[in-house]
Design a protein around this motif. Structure first.
Motif, mmCIF file in Angstrom:
data_model
loop_
_atom_site.group_PDB
_atom_site.id
_atom_site.type_symbol
_atom_site.label_atom_id
_atom_site.label_comp_id
_atom_site.label_asym_id
_atom_site.label_seq_id
_atom_site.Cartn_x
_atom_site.Cartn_y
_atom_site.Cartn_z
ATOM 1 N N HIS A 381 0.917 -0.979 -0.118
ATOM 2 C CA HIS A 381 -0.011 0.191 0.048
ATOM 3 C C HIS A 381 0.976 1.194 -0.099
ATOM 4 O O HIS A 381 0.812 2.245 -0.436
ATOM 5 N N THR A 382 1.970 0.894 0.446
ATOM 6 C CA THR A 382 2.658 2.544 1.320
ATOM 7 C C THR A 382 3.414 2.802 -0.335
ATOM 8 O O THR A 382 4.019 4.060 -0.128
ATOM 9 N N LEU A 383 3.901 2.054 -1.041
ATOM 10 C CA LEU A 383 4.474 2.332 -2.486
ATOM 11 C C LEU A 383 3.052 3.849 -3.248
ATOM 12 O O LEU A 383 4.095 4.309 -3.657
ATOM 13 N N THR A 384 1.937 3.318 -2.588
ATOM 14 C CA THR A 384 1.758 4.619 -3.235
ATOM 15 C C THR A 384 1.036 5.036 -2.549
ATOM 16 O O THR A 384 0.635 6.525 -3.254
ATOM 17 N N ASP A 385 -0.260 5.496 -1.588
ATOM 18 C CA ASP A 385 0.086 6.260 -0.597
ATOM 19 C C ASP A 385 0.784 5.599 0.788
ATOM 20 O O ASP A 385 0.501 5.353 1.342
ATOM 21 N N ARG A 386 1.590 7.040 1.370
ATOM 22 C CA ARG A 386 2.037 6.429 2.796
ATOM 23 C C ARG A 386 1.268 7.514 3.786
ATOM 24 O O ARG A 386 2.111 7.655 5.173
ATOM 25 N N THR A 387 0.109 7.746 3.954
ATOM 26 C CA THR A 387 -0.532 8.473 4.331
ATOM 27 C C THR A 387 -1.089 7.518 5.930
ATOM 28 O O THR A 387 -1.817 8.289 6.706
ATOM 29 N N ILE A 388 -1.089 6.613 5.693
ATOM 30 C CA ILE A 388 -1.287 5.544 6.779
ATOM 31 C C ILE A 388 -0.266 5.260 7.714
ATOM 32 O O ILE A 388 -0.495 4.643 8.921
ATOM 33 N N LEU A 389 1.034 5.425 7.169
ATOM 34 C CA LEU A 389 1.747 5.549 8.515
ATOM 35 C C LEU A 389 2.026 7.155 8.950
ATOM 36 O O LEU A 389 1.964 8.049 7.739
ATOM 37 N N GLY A 390 2.670 6.942 10.212
ATOM 38 C CA GLY A 390 2.551 8.278 10.638
ATOM 39 C C GLY A 390 3.387 8.894 10.657
ATOM 40 O O GLY A 390 4.535 8.494 9.780
ATOM 41 N N PRO A 391 3.767 10.234 10.640
ATOM 42 C CA PRO A 391 4.866 11.272 10.299
ATOM 43 C C PRO A 391 7.142 11.103 10.423
ATOM 44 O O PRO A 391 6.996 11.244 9.364
ATOM 45 N N GLU A 392 6.761 10.125 11.528
ATOM 46 C CA GLU A 392 7.934 9.984 11.625
ATOM 47 C C GLU A 392 8.079 8.715 10.728
ATOM 48 O O GLU A 392 9.638 8.510 10.721
ATOM 49 N N LEU A 393 7.461 7.723 10.930
ATOM 50 C CA LEU A 393 7.740 6.558 9.958
ATOM 51 C C LEU A 393 7.473 6.876 8.132
ATOM 52 O O LEU A 393 7.934 6.071 7.981
ATOM 53 N N ALA A 394 7.003 7.958 8.294
ATOM 54 C CA ALA A 394 6.667 7.704 6.606
ATOM 55 C C ALA A 394 8.089 8.681 6.580
ATOM 56 O O ALA A 394 8.567 8.350 5.257
ATOM 57 N N LYS A 395 9.229 8.448 6.874
ATOM 58 C CA LYS A 395 10.212 9.035 6.702
ATOM 59 C C LYS A 395 11.082 7.984 6.282
ATOM 60 O O LYS A 395 12.595 8.463 5.920
ATOM 61 N N THR A 396 10.691 7.062 6.589
ATOM 62 C CA THR A 396 11.895 5.849 6.867
ATOM 63 C C THR A 396 12.110 5.395 5.717
ATOM 64 O O THR A 396 10.593 5.567 4.759
ATOM 65 N N ASP A 397 11.926 4.131 5.300
ATOM 66 C CA ASP A 397 11.655 3.274 3.871
ATOM 67 C C ASP A 397 11.203 2.250 4.477
ATOM 68 O O ASP A 397 10.764 1.438 3.571
ATOM 69 N N ALA A 398 10.377 2.281 5.550
ATOM 70 C CA ALA A 398 9.132 1.352 6.028
ATOM 71 C C ALA A 398 8.039 1.408 5.199
ATOM 72 O O ALA A 398 7.786 2.176 4.587
ATOM 73 N N GLN A 399 7.883 0.287 4.891
ATOM 74 C CA GLN A 399 6.838 0.125 3.852
ATOM 75 C C GLN A 399 5.855 -1.353 4.625
ATOM 76 O O GLN A 399 6.271 -2.351 4.620
ATOM 77 N N THR A 400 4.298 -1.240 4.506
ATOM 78 C CA THR A 400 3.628 -2.220 4.588
ATOM 79 C C THR A 400 3.283 -3.291 3.682
ATOM 80 O O THR A 400 2.940 -3.092 2.300
ATOM 81 N N ILE A 401 2.935 -3.947 4.058
ATOM 82 C CA ILE A 401 2.763 -5.797 2.716
ATOM 83 C C ILE A 401 1.902 -6.213 2.783
ATOM 84 O O ILE A 401 1.402 -6.507 4.258
#
Length: 534
Positions: A381-401
């Motif tokens: 999901h997060t490669l298309t929409d990173r709004t589901i991650l909190g602000p700090e997490l969104a700044k990292t390379d984290a991805q939801t699968i």
């Protein structure tokens, strides 16, 4: 949580049983049509399977916990209800790892896709066949999708619609011949056949050659959404969709009560003042209300139980067949191919889903075994929409699968469900690892307690958590999206009728149900507003 827009009444024009996305759709339309509406939801929140949640302790990531992509939600529903829903198109269609290479289908670059087909198959033949096949399904989608929000057409009229515009071969391929026969005739490569076949197997436990054609029906719904068949990412997660529908229903005047477990529905005898609905509230008290119509936004098997039937004795009771695994990664895993990981994971990543592998897994599951090499599909999901991650997490390379495992029927998890769940998870992760250049465990994020950010749900878990009988994500086998003479010919009606005039289906088990669509919820409301019995 109990949301009340009005004080409780003793009678409502419409009582909706179930506050999933279809129930909320039905409530919004019925209330906008001037009807008094009460929604009763068992859980302490609405949305059903179309919800977002933070499943990992101390991690600010809101995942689409059950449903995850949107295709069948008509633009007409979004516009009519004024829903502030944003859907984003995925840049790539799919990637399928094969040995040290793979097949990348780029929806915006035919040259690159042709080259990928050539590397896998050794020629251009399957690429050209792919183009012809999906041009055919796209034209069928363009013609058929508008009918989904209108009264049912008879089978003969839909056949004419398809044959006149696309040809006799299209009708035979999608509506008359087993999908396996069609794919073997169309494509030469086993992997290409499997990539196409998966749309007929998601949420449907079937052999690709079954004469019942339930795999064809599943395939059809996966390729006709909004006239394109595109599967889009809901910005903000699936909870944004159900939240928008909840707000539309409340704004129109519907009353929504959560933590309300419906215990019985009395459909009312002819001449009675209405149907009766009983439920238990959050404090354990028994409540009751009279309804002009009951819209059952629950599975047909659950409605049968509420009407006094014994679902345990039903021979054809639903059976889901999927394993759902949610993960948070610190970064995307490395692949054996030199493909761009963003391209590979932005669309659907197919894991061990050649046609031969799919059939072998089905045979093992049908024999009562967890497949040795479980096939699955991966969505990020997060490669298309990173709004589901909190602000700090969104700044990292984290991805939801999200991993959606095929051929995992509920029967495998009825005995010792915890043991079977762990065994299925291990086999599925091993299957995934077999196509990666590093174990998925190496990139799993950890939650606040130091545990891996991984959540697994079997059909039995879905039955318990979301109330889906047998964990069936479509509530029961999908039906053709037209009226059939053998079913009493519902031509000109909405496909939501039951044997009780005051009780209508308003969820996935209705004709034209399945997926996050709102179509059956809208259809049930239209039947009430138009004075149609369904």
């Amino acid at each position: 949580m109990a949301s009340m827009t009005h004080s409780m009444r003793s009678r409502y024009d419409v009582v909706v049983v179930g506050g999933g996305h279809n129930g909320l759709t039905a409530a919004a339309y019925a209330a906008r049509g001037g009807r008094s509406v009460l929604v009763l939801e068992r859980a302490d929140h609405v949305g059903g399977a179309a919800v977002s949640a933070r499943p990992f302790a101390g991690v600010d990531a809101r995942l689409s916990r059950y449903s995850y992509l949107v295709s069948l939600l008509p633009r007409r529903v979004i516009d009519e209800l004024g829903l502030p829903v944003r859907l984003k198109r995925r840049r790539w269609s799919s990637y399928t790892p094969v040995a040290d290479g793979g097949l990348l289908v780029d929806s915006q670059d035919d040259v690159a896709t042709r080259a990928s087909f050539r590397r896998l198959t050794g020629s251009d033949a399957d690429f050209e066949a792919w183009g012809r096949f999906y041009a055919m399904t796209a034209e069928v989608a363009r013609r058929l999708a508008p009918t989904l929000t209108e009264p049912l057409l008879p089978r003969s009229a839909v056949r004419d619609l398809v044959v006149d515009g696309v040809g006799e071969e299209a009708w035979r391929a999608l509506f008359e011949e087993p999908l396996g026969e069609v794919l073997r005739r169309t494509f030469a490569d086993d992997v290409v056949r499997g990539v196409a076949a998966t749309d007929g197997l998601i949420g449907t436990f079937a052999d690709i050659d079954e004469p019942s054609l339930r795999q064809n029906r599943c395939f059809l719904y996966h390729v006709i959404g909004n006239g394109t068949g595109d599967w889009d990412v809901p910005v903000g997660g699936m909870g944004a969709v159900s939240g928008a529908l909840r707000d539309a229903a409340v704004a129109a005047g519907a009353t929504i009560v959560t933590s309300a477990t419906v215990t019985a529905v009395d459909p009312g005898a002819p001449g009675a003042s209405g149907a009766e609905v009983a439920w238990t509230d959050a404090d354990g008290r028994t409540q009751g209300v009279t309804a002009g119509h009951v819209l059952a936004a629950c599975a047909p098997a659950e409605l049968d139980r509420l009407l006094g039937g014994d679902a345990s004795t039903t021979a054809d009771r639903p059976e889901g067949a999927q394993l759902k695994v949610n993960m948070l990664l610190t970064r995307l895993p490395r692949l054996r191919d030199d493909v761009d990981p963003v391209a590979a994971f932005s669309g659907t990543l197919h894991v061990n889903e050649s046609l031969t592998q799919l059939q072998a897994a089905h045979a093992q599951a049908a024999a009562g075994r967890i497949p040795d090499l479980p096939p699955s599909e991966i969505y990020c999901h997060t490669l298309t929409d990173r709004t589901i991650l909190g602000p700090e997490l969104a700044k990292t390379d984290a991805q939801t699968i999200t991993l959606f495992g095929l051929h995992m029927p509920a029967r495998l998890f009825r005995t010792e469900p915890d043991v079977a769940r762990e065994r299925a998870l291990r086999a599925t992760l091993a299957s995934l690892d077999s196509v990666l250049a590093e174990p998925i465990e190496d990139v799993l994020a950890l939650d606040a307690d130091g545990a891996p950010c991984l959540e697994v749900r079997t059909p039995v878990d879905l039955e318990r958590d979301v109330g889906l009988p047998g964990g069936h994500i479509f509530h029961r086998d999908l039906s053709w999206p037209f009226a059939e003479p053998d079913d009493g010919d519902e031509s000109g009606r909405w496909g939501v009728a039951t044997e009780h005039p005051r009780v209508l289906l308003a969820a996935a088990g209705a004709r034209r149900g399945g997926g996050v669509s709102g179509i059956p919820g809208r259809a049930a409301a239209m039947a009430v507003l138009g004075g149609d019995a369904g």
